[in-house]
Design a protein around this motif. Sequence first.
Motif, PDB file in Angstrom:
ATOM      1  N   LEU A 558       0.827  -1.199   0.000  1.00  0.00           N
ATOM      2  CA  LEU A 558       0.000   0.000   0.000  1.00  0.00           C
ATOM      3  C   LEU A 558       0.868   1.259   0.000  1.00  0.00           C
ATOM      4  CD1 LEU A 558      -2.807   1.268   0.144  1.00  0.00           C
ATOM      5  CD2 LEU A 558      -2.698   1.055   2.648  1.00  0.00           C
ATOM      6  N   GLY A 559       1.903   1.273   0.833  1.00  0.00           N
ATOM      7  CA  GLY A 559       2.778   2.438   0.877  1.00  0.00           C
ATOM      8  C   GLY A 559       3.521   2.642  -0.429  1.00  0.00           C
ATOM      9  N   ILE A 560       3.981   1.536  -1.012  1.00  0.00           N
ATOM     10  CA  ILE A 560       4.696   1.635  -2.296  1.00  0.00           C
ATOM     11  C   ILE A 560       3.774   2.159  -3.383  1.00  0.00           C
ATOM     12  CG2 ILE A 560       5.821   0.274  -4.098  1.00  0.00           C
ATOM     13  CD1 ILE A 560       6.850  -1.581  -1.875  1.00  0.00           C
ATOM     14  N   ALA A 561       2.537   1.653  -3.407  1.00  0.00           N
ATOM     15  CA  ALA A 561       1.584   2.077  -4.446  1.00  0.00           C
ATOM     16  C   ALA A 561       1.280   3.566  -4.334  1.00  0.00           C
ATOM     17  CB  ALA A 561       0.308   1.247  -4.341  1.00  0.00           C
ATOM     18  N   LEU A 562       1.016   4.039  -3.109  1.00  0.00           N
ATOM     19  CA  LEU A 562       0.704   5.456  -2.926  1.00  0.00           C
ATOM     20  C   LEU A 562       1.912   6.333  -3.240  1.00  0.00           C
ATOM     21  CD1 LEU A 562      -1.443   5.275   0.341  1.00  0.00           C
ATOM     22  CD2 LEU A 562      -2.255   5.656  -1.992  1.00  0.00           C
ATOM     23  N   ALA A 563       3.093   5.868  -2.866  1.00  0.00           N
ATOM     24  CA  ALA A 563       4.297   6.642  -3.188  1.00  0.00           C
ATOM     25  C   ALA A 563       4.516   6.724  -4.687  1.00  0.00           C
ATOM     26  CB  ALA A 563       5.511   6.016  -2.492  1.00  0.00           C
ATOM     27  N   LEU A 606       3.365  20.550  -5.442  1.00  0.00           N
ATOM     28  CA  LEU A 606       3.678  20.425  -4.017  1.00  0.00           C
ATOM     29  C   LEU A 606       2.638  19.587  -3.280  1.00  0.00           C
ATOM     30  CD1 LEU A 606       4.885  24.082  -3.268  1.00  0.00           C
ATOM     31  CD2 LEU A 606       6.281  22.022  -3.598  1.00  0.00           C
ATOM     32  N   CYS A 607       1.387  19.662  -3.741  1.00  0.00           N
ATOM     33  CA  CYS A 607       0.346  18.810  -3.129  1.00  0.00           C
ATOM     34  C   CYS A 607       0.675  17.346  -3.317  1.00  0.00           C
ATOM     35  CB  CYS A 607      -1.015  19.133  -3.741  1.00  0.00           C
ATOM     36  SG  CYS A 607      -1.735  20.668  -3.157  1.00  0.00           S
ATOM     37  N   PHE A 608       1.078  16.992  -4.539  1.00  0.00           N
ATOM     38  CA  PHE A 608       1.449  15.585  -4.779  1.00  0.00           C
ATOM     39  C   PHE A 608       2.657  15.180  -3.931  1.00  0.00           C
ATOM     40  CE2 PHE A 608      -0.647  16.310  -9.052  1.00  0.00           C
ATOM     41  CZ  PHE A 608      -1.719  15.467  -8.793  1.00  0.00           C
ATOM     42  N   LEU A 609       3.601  16.071  -3.801  1.00  0.00           N
ATOM     43  CA  LEU A 609       4.816  15.733  -3.056  1.00  0.00           C
ATOM     44  C   LEU A 609       4.584  15.702  -1.543  1.00  0.00           C
ATOM     45  CD1 LEU A 609       7.520  17.747  -5.061  1.00  0.00           C
ATOM     46  CD2 LEU A 609       7.078  15.275  -5.090  1.00  0.00           C
ATOM     47  N   CYS A 610       3.691  16.586  -1.037  1.00  0.00           N
ATOM     48  CA  CYS A 610       3.490  16.621   0.411  1.00  0.00           C
ATOM     49  C   CYS A 610       2.810  15.349   0.916  1.00  0.00           C
ATOM     50  CB  CYS A 610       2.697  17.862   0.817  1.00  0.00           C
ATOM     51  SG  CYS A 610       0.928  17.755   0.477  1.00  0.00           S
ATOM     52  N   SER A 611       2.182  14.591   0.012  1.00  0.00           N
ATOM     53  CA  SER A 611       1.581  13.317   0.445  1.00  0.00           C
ATOM     54  C   SER A 611       2.653  12.323   0.884  1.00  0.00           C
ATOM     55  CB  SER A 611       0.737  12.731  -0.693  1.00  0.00           C
ATOM     56  OG  SER A 611       1.546  12.422  -1.812  1.00  0.00           O
ATOM     57  N   LEU A 612       3.902  12.546   0.420  1.00  0.00           N
ATOM     58  CA  LEU A 612       4.987  11.662   0.843  1.00  0.00           C
ATOM     59  C   LEU A 612       5.319  11.845   2.327  1.00  0.00           C
ATOM     60  CD1 LEU A 612       7.375  12.008  -2.243  1.00  0.00           C
ATOM     61  CD2 LEU A 612       5.780  10.139  -1.733  1.00  0.00           C
ATOM     62  N   LEU A 613       4.945  13.021   2.888  1.00  0.00           N
ATOM     63  CA  LEU A 613       5.181  13.227   4.317  1.00  0.00           C
ATOM     64  C   LEU A 613       4.336  12.294   5.180  1.00  0.00           C
ATOM     65  CD1 LEU A 613       5.267  17.138   4.434  1.00  0.00           C
ATOM     66  CD2 LEU A 613       7.215  15.572   4.627  1.00  0.00           C
ATOM     67  N   PHE A 614       3.247  11.772   4.623  1.00  0.00           N
ATOM     68  CA  PHE A 614       2.345  10.886   5.381  1.00  0.00           C
ATOM     69  C   PHE A 614       2.833   9.432   5.368  1.00  0.00           C
ATOM     70  CE2 PHE A 614      -0.106  14.555   4.335  1.00  0.00           C
ATOM     71  CZ  PHE A 614      -0.999  14.722   5.384  1.00  0.00           C
ATOM     72  N   ILE A 615       3.817   9.112   4.516  1.00  0.00           N
ATOM     73  CA  ILE A 615       4.305   7.736   4.393  1.00  0.00           C
ATOM     74  C   ILE A 615       5.610   7.613   5.179  1.00  0.00           C
ATOM     75  CG2 ILE A 615       4.944   5.899   2.786  1.00  0.00           C
ATOM     76  CD1 ILE A 615       3.378   7.352   0.623  1.00  0.00           C
ATOM     77  N   PHE A 778      -4.432   2.863   7.774  1.00  0.00           N
ATOM     78  CA  PHE A 778      -5.476   2.996   6.755  1.00  0.00           C
ATOM     79  C   PHE A 778      -6.109   4.384   6.802  1.00  0.00           C
ATOM     80  CE2 PHE A 778      -5.243  -1.554   7.758  1.00  0.00           C
ATOM     81  CZ  PHE A 778      -4.898  -2.041   6.513  1.00  0.00           C
ATOM     82  N   MET A 779      -6.135   4.991   7.974  1.00  0.00           N
ATOM     83  CA  MET A 779      -6.602   6.370   8.068  1.00  0.00           C
ATOM     84  C   MET A 779      -5.656   7.294   7.304  1.00  0.00           C
ATOM     85  SD  MET A 779      -7.023   8.708  11.507  1.00  0.00           S
ATOM     86  CE  MET A 779      -8.433   7.838  12.139  1.00  0.00           C
ATOM     87  N   VAL A 780      -4.360   7.046   7.448  1.00  0.00           N
ATOM     88  CA  VAL A 780      -3.379   7.837   6.714  1.00  0.00           C
ATOM     89  C   VAL A 780      -3.525   7.598   5.217  1.00  0.00           C
ATOM     90  CG1 VAL A 780      -0.913   8.232   6.381  1.00  0.00           C
ATOM     91  CG2 VAL A 780      -1.795   7.772   8.676  1.00  0.00           C
ATOM     92  N   ALA A 781      -3.751   6.335   4.825  1.00  0.00           N
ATOM     93  CA  ALA A 781      -3.895   6.014   3.408  1.00  0.00           C
ATOM     94  C   ALA A 781      -5.107   6.714   2.810  1.00  0.00           C
ATOM     95  CB  ALA A 781      -4.010   4.497   3.226  1.00  0.00           C
ATOM     96  N   VAL A 782      -6.194   6.824   3.587  1.00  0.00           N
ATOM     97  CA  VAL A 782      -7.395   7.511   3.100  1.00  0.00           C
ATOM     98  C   VAL A 782      -7.089   8.984   2.825  1.00  0.00           C
ATOM     99  CG1 VAL A 782      -9.682   8.324   3.798  1.00  0.00           C
ATOM    100  CG2 VAL A 782      -9.052   5.936   4.147  1.00  0.00           C
ATOM    101  N   GLU A 783      -6.337   9.611   3.730  1.00  0.00           N
ATOM    102  CA  GLU A 783      -6.020  11.020   3.531  1.00  0.00           C
ATOM    103  C   GLU A 783      -5.087  11.208   2.326  1.00  0.00           C
ATOM    104  OE1 GLU A 783      -4.591  14.934   6.101  1.00  0.00           O
ATOM    105  OE2 GLU A 783      -4.713  12.957   7.051  1.00  0.00           O
ATOM    106  N   ILE A 784      -4.118  10.315   2.188  1.00  0.00           N
ATOM    107  CA  ILE A 784      -3.221  10.408   1.022  1.00  0.00           C
ATOM    108  C   ILE A 784      -4.013  10.228  -0.263  1.00  0.00           C
ATOM    109  CG2 ILE A 784      -1.296   9.295  -0.154  1.00  0.00           C
ATOM    110  CD1 ILE A 784      -0.174   8.553   2.572  1.00  0.00           C
ATOM    111  N   PHE A 785      -4.900   9.259  -0.281  1.00  0.00           N
ATOM    112  CA  PHE A 785      -5.699   9.020  -1.491  1.00  0.00           C
ATOM    113  C   PHE A 785      -6.563  10.234  -1.806  1.00  0.00           C
ATOM    114  CE2 PHE A 785      -9.627   7.608  -3.529  1.00  0.00           C
ATOM    115  CZ  PHE A 785      -9.116   6.960  -4.640  1.00  0.00           C
TER     116      PHE A 785
END
Length: 823
Positions: A558-563, A606-615, A778-785
Amino acid sequence: MYLYSIPSFTEEPTNLVIAEPLSVSKNYQHNLALVFALKEINGDPNLLPNITLGFHIFNSYFDAKMTYKATLSFLSSQQQFLPNFKCGALNTLIAVTGGLTSQISAHIGTTLSIYKIPQLIYGSFSPVQGNQLLLPSMYQMVPNEATQYMGVIRLFHHFRWTWIALFAQEDDNGDRFVEVLVPMLSENGICVDFIARLPVQKYVAHDGDDFSRHEEFFAAYFDNKANVWFVYGEDSSMLSLRLVLLLFPFFSFPPVHKVWIITCHWDFASVPIQRVWDIETFHGALSFTVHSNQPPGFNRFLQSVSPSWAKGDGFIQDFWEQAFSCALKISTVHGNNKEMCTAAEKLDSIPDILFEMSMTGHSYNVYNAVYAVAHSLHAIYVSTFKCRRREEGKIPEICDVQPWQLHRFLRNIKFNNSAGDTVCFDENGELNDGFDVTNWVTFPNGSFARVKVGRLDPQAPPGNELTLHEDQIVWHRTFNQVVPLSVCNEHCPPGYSKEKKEGEKFCCYDCAPCPEGTISQDEDMVTCTKCPQDQHANIKQDQCIPKVFSFLSYKEILGIALALLSMSFSVITALVLGIFIKHQETPIVKANNRNLTYILLISLLLCFLCSLLFIGRPSQMTCLLRQTAFGIVFSVALSSVLAKTITVVLAFMATKPGSRIRRWFGKRMATSVVLFCSSIQAGICTFWLSTSPPFHDVDMHSATGEIILQCNEGSVAMFYCVLGYMGFLASASFTMAFFARKLPDSFNEAKFLTFSMLVFCSVWVSFLPTYLSTKGKFMVAVEIFSILASSAGLLGCIFSPKCYIIIVRPGLNTRDQLIRRKN
């Protein structure tokens, strides 16, 4: 000791009364131990020099009432019995050793205490009040009986026996035993299945009616679940028990295969007619026996015993004839069919059930009692010798010593016997010693062996009084050398707890599974316990295992896919930005306000990149940055969309004649909208960080078996303020774009902005319930998605048509095409 049938004087005597006395031949060793001790003392030049000790042995005939006659004989000559008078006493009485049973000892002590004559009891003695013997002239060569009770409870705990049967002799001692032991068992978690009383018999001859009266009684208890039977009884009641067991087959009872726990009062003794009785029932029994040892020379002394050697022994004739089933030449046979005894009989050829060549516990007590008296006399002799020699210059006579003078020395006596054991009394006049735990091993030929398998030491630290060598214990053959179970029901395995059965004793219970999150590591746990916070129960709920750390990692799918999605959209955004910069002079780029387009693309990047802070593993820095960076960057993007929407609307309104909006229309206005709207979000984030900033936190309770590493938002209200403000910007942009949707198509970007805002709002509206219903990574994944989906919606809806024209249809990227109005 002899067994006689006692007539009741209420009916005609039965023909089964035995005319010839029957002796318990094993008890004859007590006499020999007395003789052996005195022989050693009289031959020891260092102990009572020039003094010879003598003795008289009196027979109680296994009847306590007969001891009154014997006791009076101590105080008078051998011809008459006059209480309170010493008539023709030829010898000096110093002390009395006896008796074997409580009743005999009590009857002797009642008379001797009047004259303060020391009485050393070598058998059992039960009447105790307040931990002090009833008669102060008594000294008990057996440790306190309470020690034995404590040892029995330790034994039950060791083998986890909680369901037992009690057998007690039917007299005052048996009543006292039941009254004392049953509450002790209950206090220690042990239940009594049933209590049976054993008749105290003073004779062996019985008719069948005597035992048929107990048939229904015994039948009621043979189907019980108790495999451990604890027996309290002296030799007389144990003889009765053996006779009952012998008669069981005649009443169609099954064989008794139990674990017998026996007190020290019983010394596996038999009368000669019992030599052929089967003792297999008691195979594997455990008993607390008086500690015994083997004085040097005692076995050799026994081998030398013969009728011709023991002149003046009034007991040896009956013992010899009954032990060897022969008749001595000096006996009057009277029609007896026994063969004449030869000179070849040896005591070591007699079965152990009738006589033992090793010194028994009771004989050892007699041996130590004699030595205790001798050492006390020696102490008197030494102290008196020093005093009178100094005063009068002559040596005193030991015959001047009175029995009452021994008490002071007996209470303080302490010596080592020839076997190496220390003998001394406690403050209550009881032997300061413990018990041996003996395992009785029987053999098909009727013999048996005593195997010492443990020790009960009352002086040991609490909880360690009982020492057992479990590997040396031999159990009854029916148990196949497996430790027997004696419980009301099966043990509750680990992972379960005991649940009381209504209407049953507390030892009977059901087994209930441990509640979720709790464990029980041992059998028969009363309650299940919770695991520490950093551990959780395994599937079987019988142990705690460490929780695993849970966070959205770059190493999981999941982390790899979102990254990868984040990086992919970042690359696409960068490409779009590059395309617009490369074609910045084309009409389509100029017509859509290049500066706002660049700001929007950079903010989306920057929005796309800031999602990496959640992983990855949360840290204090990432917790501070990720929500605030996301909120500010996204606000810049939404402010840019709002500015573009306002620009489109104002562009068409400014074309109307006389419109004053023209002076407001321009690049400065769009920049002001972006700065103003973004600064509000920046202010909210600054206030958030200064008052209640997010921090690194762990959640040990939300997920079973996991420690969730997360960022605590610090202030939930501020977090939702950030989201709420972005929602306000999105709503304003959507509203402005919706009102501008009917403007001419060629100049109108509002339709794309409307659709992009519709996608954005749909994503974040669905985000809230999903976010609140999930936990952990999974809460973090929801926010990243949600970040990626909403940002991708803006990128795709706003810029994909323009990129299509720029790259695929460059012919449409002309001024004529842009200003052409739709008919």
